[in-house]
Design a protein around this motif. Structure first.
Motif, short mmCIF file in Angstrom:
data_model
loop_
_atom_site.label_atom_id
_atom_site.label_comp_id
_atom_site.label_asym_id
_atom_site.label_seq_id
_atom_site.Cartn_x
_atom_site.Cartn_y
_atom_site.Cartn_z
N PRO A 141 0.80 -1.23 0.00
CA PRO A 141 0.00 0.00 0.00
C PRO A 141 0.83 1.28 0.00
CG PRO A 141 -0.05 -1.07 2.18
CD PRO A 141 0.68 -1.99 1.26
N VAL A 142 2.08 1.21 0.47
CA VAL A 142 2.96 2.39 0.51
C VAL A 142 4.32 2.00 -0.05
CG1 VAL A 142 1.84 3.57 2.46
CG2 VAL A 142 3.60 1.85 2.91
N ASN A 143 5.21 2.99 -0.14
CA ASN A 143 6.59 2.70 -0.56
C ASN A 143 7.37 2.25 0.69
OD1 ASN A 143 6.30 3.61 -3.36
ND2 ASN A 143 5.90 5.58 -2.36
N ILE A 144 8.11 1.18 0.53
CA ILE A 144 8.76 0.60 1.71
C ILE A 144 10.23 0.34 1.45
CG2 ILE A 144 8.73 -1.32 3.36
CD1 ILE A 144 5.75 -1.68 2.52
N LYS A 145 11.05 0.78 2.40
CA LYS A 145 12.47 0.42 2.40
C LYS A 145 12.71 -0.38 3.68
CE LYS A 145 13.63 4.56 -0.19
NZ LYS A 145 14.39 5.83 -0.27
N VAL A 146 13.49 -1.43 3.56
CA VAL A 146 13.73 -2.29 4.72
C VAL A 146 15.23 -2.40 4.94
CG1 VAL A 146 13.48 -4.65 5.61
CG2 VAL A 146 11.64 -3.64 4.24
N LEU A 147 15.65 -2.21 6.17
CA LEU A 147 17.08 -2.32 6.50
C LEU A 147 17.19 -3.18 7.75
CD1 LEU A 147 19.89 -1.35 5.78
CD2 LEU A 147 19.45 0.75 7.04
N ILE A 148 17.75 -4.36 7.59
CA ILE A 148 17.86 -5.28 8.73
C ILE A 148 19.32 -5.64 8.92
CG2 ILE A 148 17.06 -7.48 9.68
CD1 ILE A 148 14.50 -7.08 8.07
N GLU A 149 19.85 -5.26 10.06
CA GLU A 149 21.29 -5.41 10.26
C GLU A 149 21.65 -6.61 11.13
OE1 GLU A 149 23.62 -3.15 12.95
OE2 GLU A 149 21.90 -2.21 13.93
N GLY A 150 22.93 -6.94 11.14
CA GLY A 150 23.43 -8.09 11.90
C GLY A 150 24.44 -7.70 12.96
N GLU A 151 24.49 -6.40 13.29
CA GLU A 151 25.49 -5.96 14.28
C GLU A 151 24.88 -5.13 15.40
OE1 GLU A 151 28.76 -3.78 12.55
OE2 GLU A 151 28.99 -5.23 10.93
N GLU A 152 23.57 -5.19 15.58
CA GLU A 152 22.96 -4.31 16.60
C GLU A 152 23.51 -4.61 17.98
OE1 GLU A 152 20.40 -2.38 19.45
OE2 GLU A 152 20.79 -4.51 19.32
N GLU A 153 23.64 -5.89 18.28
CA GLU A 153 24.06 -6.26 19.63
C GLU A 153 25.56 -6.06 19.87
OE1 GLU A 153 21.83 -6.50 21.67
OE2 GLU A 153 20.10 -7.66 21.00
N VAL A 154 26.28 -5.65 18.83
CA VAL A 154 27.69 -5.33 19.00
C VAL A 154 28.02 -3.89 18.58
CG1 VAL A 154 28.54 -7.71 18.96
CG2 VAL A 154 28.28 -6.47 16.81
N GLY A 155 27.00 -3.05 18.48
CA GLY A 155 27.26 -1.62 18.31
C GLY A 155 26.97 -0.99 16.95
N SER A 156 26.45 -1.75 15.98
CA SER A 156 25.98 -1.18 14.70
C SER A 156 27.01 -0.34 13.95
CB SER A 156 24.74 -0.31 14.93
OG SER A 156 23.73 -1.01 15.60
N VAL A 157 28.28 -0.74 13.99
CA VAL A 157 29.33 0.08 13.36
C VAL A 157 29.16 0.14 11.85
CG1 VAL A 157 31.81 0.33 12.98
CG2 VAL A 157 30.94 -0.26 15.25
N SER A 158 28.98 -1.02 11.22
CA SER A 158 28.88 -1.05 9.75
C SER A 158 27.62 -0.34 9.27
CB SER A 158 28.83 -2.50 9.25
OG SER A 158 29.93 -3.22 9.72
N LEU A 159 26.57 -0.47 10.03
CA LEU A 159 25.30 0.16 9.67
C LEU A 159 25.47 1.67 9.51
CD1 LEU A 159 22.15 0.00 9.43
CD2 LEU A 159 22.10 0.50 11.87
N TRP A 160 26.21 2.23 10.45
CA TRP A 160 26.36 3.68 10.43
C TRP A 160 27.14 4.13 9.20
CZ3 TRP A 160 23.52 7.26 11.16
CH2 TRP A 160 23.95 8.56 11.34
#
Ligand code: BES
Ligand code: MN
Ligand code: MN
Length: 454
Positions: A141-160
């Motif tokens: 129904p809307v435009n959707i972007k999805v971002l699911i990371e694998g480093e949240e529990e170790v500080g999300s460095v690559s995500l940033w």
């Protein structure tokens, strides 16, 4: 068939598929689980395709892959960015689990297993909500972007790094996150504030090597004693942190907001049952809810050194270690606080030890107004999923990415959590209340659908 019926009819299928996801031990902290992390990323990517996304990428990083998907086929409709994480905390201590951490099991209406609440179960809620919409209508129904990371529990460095290099690509009208908890059973909740987090480690060295405590004891410094004396000095008798300047930048919370927070349907009894301590302490002058949500803290997370094995060993250890953290609230600055903490500790320590001081991670606190129309839509969607009115809460936990995104894109961040505070996130017997999982799918599906008319 309407959306609710469609989802209701697929409960068994949804649950069976969630079990499959949970069986992958995607522990981000341990290198031995690297193949499992890769498998979990692949699993997420495959199921995003099944849900109806045609553009799905597994993005390699310096550490663990991110999964990105988008569907931009709803011209004139809003664009939302959904964020979650497929990585989990280590399962240790394994012997304290009633059923094995990565062999999920249902008992008494709860599903037990690492990642059930934080965050794989909640990510799966979105996958199934989106898939249901796509199957019913042949499109989103809307435009959707999805971002699911694998480093949240170790500080999300690559995500940033990824966000910094892909600002145009990730642009959206709102950020949507399901990685928090509800206030309690039967109280759907929207979170508008999170604490920030600085994490530290110190290593104290006294003697250059371990010493016989009889031959040397009495005439040499013991770093373990110094360490415990140090931590005994970091709070005063009112349970305030003694670091000079620690509270200087704490934003004043209005009387109106404090009143609203203290009036929420939250019971001290439930809190005490979940904690199970013989008695309680906290900063003087604040209620428990305030201590948890609007006040900064300093916590010792782990302390070690010397002999911990069987029997006795008479030794003065050369080294003593501690891991500790500060939870931060607006407008404390994580880097400034880290400097203040280090300076205070160095000042308190005697000359008898060397101190190596490390800041392992920093993360900003976040609090935002919830006046934008999207919050109304979220509240109504939760009403449809749970049959109850949602409340607006703050949380004591941290998701540094939310503050970063809010700073970068200046868009509303809608945090709808389906965990419960006593579901043992990060601990043995982590679980999710299955009714919340099923109601979550309905609520989130309605949310995406209703966003179309925003
Ligand atoms: N999902 C949690 C954060 C959370 C928990 C928010 C409960 C609100 C209520 C997240 O996975 C987490 O555990 N965050 C860590 C910090 C992170 C930098 C490792 C935390 O809060 O300790
Ligand atoms: Mn989480
Ligand atoms: Mn977590």
């Amino acid at each position: 068939m309407n959306l609710t019926e469609f989802i209701e009819g697929r409960r068994d299928q949804h649950l069976a598929e969630l079990l499959e996801f949970l069986r992958i031990p995607s522990v981000s902290a341990k290198s031995e689980n690297k193949p499992d992390i890769e498998r979990a990323a692949q699993w997420v990517a495959d199921h995003l395709r099944v849900a109806g996304f045609k553009t799905v990428e597994i993005v390699p990083t310096n550490l663990h892959p991110l999964v990105y998907a988008e569907s931009l086929e709803a011209p004139g409709k809003p664009t939302v960015l959904f964020y979650g994480h497929y990585d989990v905390q280590p399962a240790e201590p394994l012997e304290l689990w009633t059923s094995p951490a990565f062999e999920p099991q249902s008992r008494d209406g709860n599903l037990f297993g690492r990642g059930t609440a934080d965050d794989k179960g909640q990510v799966h809620i979105h996958l199934k909500a989106l898939e249901s919409l796509h199957q019913l209508h042949g499109k989103f129904p809307v435009n959707i972007k999805v971002l699911i990371e694998g480093e949240e529990e170790v500080g999300s460095v690559s995500l940033w790094d990824y966000v910094q290099n892909n600002k145009e690509k990730l642009k959206a009208d709102a950020l949507l996150v399901s990685d928090t908890a509800m206030l309690g059973r039967g109280v759907p909740s929207i979170t508008y504030a999170l604490r920030g987090l600085d994490y530290y480690q110190i290593e104290l060295t006294g003697p250059v090597r371990d010493l016989h405590s009889g031959v040397y004891g009495g005439a040499v410094p013991n770093p373990l004693t110094v360490l415990t004396e140090l931590f005994a000095k970091l709070h005063d008798k009112n349970f305030r942190v003694t670091v000079p300047g620690f509270y200087d930048d704490v934003a004043k919370v209005s009387a109106t907001e404090r009143k609203a927070l203290n009036k929420l349907p939250w019971k001290v009894k439930d809190f005490e049952r979940a904690v199970g301590a013989p008695a309680y302490v906290g900063e003087k002058g604040f209620t428990i809810v305030e201590r948890l949500w609007i006040r900064p803290t300093l916590e010792l997370n782990g302390i070690w050194g010397g002999y911990q094995g069987e029997g006795t060993k008479t030794v003065i250890p050369s080294k003593a270690y501690a891991k500790f953290s500060t939870r931060l609230v607006p407008d404390q600055n994580p880097r400034k606080i880290a400097k203040l903490v280090e300076a205070h500790i160095r000042k308190l320590l005697p000359k008898t030890v060397h101190c190596k001081f490390e800041v392992l991670s920093t993360g900003k606190p976040w609090a935002a107004a919830y006046q934008a129309p999207i919050f109304q839509v979220a509240q109504e969607a939760l009403q449809k999923g749970f049959g109850k009115k949602a409340v607006f809460i703050r949380e004591g936990g941290s998701i540094p990415f939310v503050a970063q995104m809010h700073d970068t894109f200046k868009v509303p961040c809608v945090l709808i959590g389906f965990g419960l505070p006593d579901e043992n996130a990060h601990a043995p017997d982590e679980h999710i209340f299955l009714e919340n999982y099923f109601s979550g799918i309905k609520a989130i599906a309605h949310f995406y659908q209703d966003l179309a008319s925003l």
